[in-house]
Design a protein around this motif. Structure first.
Motif, PDB file in Angstrom:
ATOM      1  N   THR A   1       0.854  -1.189   0.000  1.00 19.20           N
ATOM      2  CA  THR A   1       0.000   0.000   0.000  1.00 19.20           C
ATOM      3  C   THR A   1       0.889   1.236   0.000  1.00 19.20           C
ATOM      4  O   THR A   1       1.966   1.238   0.587  1.00 19.20           O
ATOM      5  CB  THR A   1      -0.902   0.021   1.244  1.00 19.20           C
TER       6      THR A   1
ATOM      7  N   THR B   1       0.861   6.592   3.858  1.00 17.38           N
ATOM      8  CA  THR B   1      -0.191   7.559   4.149  1.00 17.38           C
ATOM      9  C   THR B   1       0.373   8.952   4.389  1.00 17.38           C
ATOM     10  O   THR B   1      -0.344   9.932   4.257  1.00 17.38           O
ATOM     11  CB  THR B   1      -0.993   7.133   5.393  1.00 17.38           C
ATOM     12  N   VAL B   2       1.636   9.047   4.735  1.00 19.31           N
ATOM     13  CA  VAL B   2       2.279  10.330   5.001  1.00 19.31           C
ATOM     14  C   VAL B   2       3.413  10.501   4.005  1.00 19.31           C
ATOM     15  O   VAL B   2       4.164   9.565   3.729  1.00 19.31           O
ATOM     16  CB  VAL B   2       2.833  10.377   6.436  1.00 19.31           C
TER      17      VAL B   2
END
Length: 113
Positions: A76, A79-80
């Motif tokens: 994945t 996210t940051v």
């Protein structure tokens, strides 16, 4: 450290001797290893061979390799953004929050009847 020319050449010759020894012993066959015939003993004209007479070596056989284990799982995206812009104020605020003691636990309550 400054070496005299004679000492320098002695050091070079020792390094060369050690390198040649490492190459010689690194290419030597180990005990129990099969020694193949040199390529010079083979004829210069290519001979047609039938596929039944060729026995594959373990490095060539595909049934010994577990190709399923080579499959890489999908990852994945992060996210940051690690390279995104940040200010020192944000970093100081995060450090301050990390150093604060945790809030006190809530008051005990009786279970519902």
């Amino acid at each position: 450290m400054s070496l005299q020319p004679k000492q320098r050449w002695t050091l070079y010759s020792m390094a060369l001797a050690l390198t040649l020894a490492a190459v010689f012993w690194g290419n030597a066959p180990t005990k129990g290893a099969e020694i193949s015939e040199p390529a010079a003993s083979q004829s210069t004209e290519p001979e047609l061979q039938s596929t039944e007479s060729i026995t594959p070596t373990p490095a060539v056989r595909n049934d010994l390799i577990a190709l399923e284990r080579l499959h890489r799982e999908a990852t994945t995206p992060p996210t940051v953004d690690p390279f995104g812009p940040r200010s020192w104020q944000q970093i100081e605020e995060e450090e301050r929050r990390a150093k604060e003691p945790p809030p006190p636990p809530p008051r005990p309550q009786a279970p519902p009847v």
